[in-house]
Design an enzyme around this catalytic site. Sequence first.
Site, PDB file in Angstrom:
ATOM      1  N   ASP A 127     -22.900 -43.501  77.022  1.00 49.06           N
ATOM      2  CA  ASP A 127     -22.841 -44.451  75.575  1.00 49.06           C
ATOM      3  C   ASP A 127     -22.348 -45.711  76.219  1.00 49.06           C
ATOM      4  OD1 ASP A 127     -23.730 -41.995  74.513  1.00 49.06           O
ATOM      5  OD2 ASP A 127     -22.000 -41.940  73.128  1.00 49.06           O
ATOM      6  N   ASP A 181     -28.891 -34.852  64.260  1.00 46.32           N
ATOM      7  CA  ASP A 181     -27.526 -34.610  64.089  1.00 46.32           C
ATOM      8  C   ASP A 181     -27.098 -33.971  62.690  1.00 46.32           C
ATOM      9  OD1 ASP A 181     -27.551 -36.181  66.775  1.00 46.32           O
ATOM     10  OD2 ASP A 181     -27.477 -37.931  65.601  1.00 46.32           O
TER      11      ASP A 181
END
Length: 244
Positions: free
Chosen positions: A7, A129
């Site tokens: 990330d 998610d």
Amino acid sequence: MIIPAFDFLEGKVVRLYQGNYLNKTFYNINLYQYLKNLKKKGVKIIHLVDLNGAKKREDRQSRLFQNIISSTNMLIQIGGGIRTENDIDALFHLGCERVVIGSSAIKNKFAVRRWLKVYGPDKIVLALDINIVNNRKKISINGWAKETNHTLEDTIDFFSTESLTHVLCTDISKDGTLSGPNISLYQEIVQKFKHIKFQASGGVSNLSDIIALEESGVNSIIIGRSLLEKKFTIEEALKCCQNV
């Protein structure tokens, strides 16, 4: 298959705890040397997330991703704030192998279903998610800030009409925690959706977690923090998959 994940926030490698931008850890690594080592050890694909772009499209870290893609011949999938066909085209122009679509799969689902048809199901990964509430797998969007009433199962069914193939499923309660993955979740959805190549994400802390996920039937295992913090080596992780 093991998929190392990175990330990026403001050009730096970072991990968020349960998606919280205020609870972050930066990692001081030589990224390009790190990627060369992953390739040398046998990694085939890596997962990149643009945290700046996820918050604000104008802040997309395109130059960084261009440099990463040009530095390696590993396959790369990229997510973070992809909302339009122009966003997708720009990433493919950089040489990205797959784009990862998150919130837009809920907020703009008919467009995303069209993208699956236009680009082909092997080029699109849906990042779904979830928070599990009263046994319902409820999808969260907008960087996990907003919980929806859409369930994982209904969403997969909707996109399966366009031959949906790749789903990255994260149990939010596990992400970035090193607390172990939700094995029962993956066992359940792999059995229910046999046409989907699931990518499991969140909670991997040791080699036993990798073995359990591999045995659950998921296609790929995304690993971020545990590799960055050297809980095990990439060689050990890859060997786990070979031995199952």
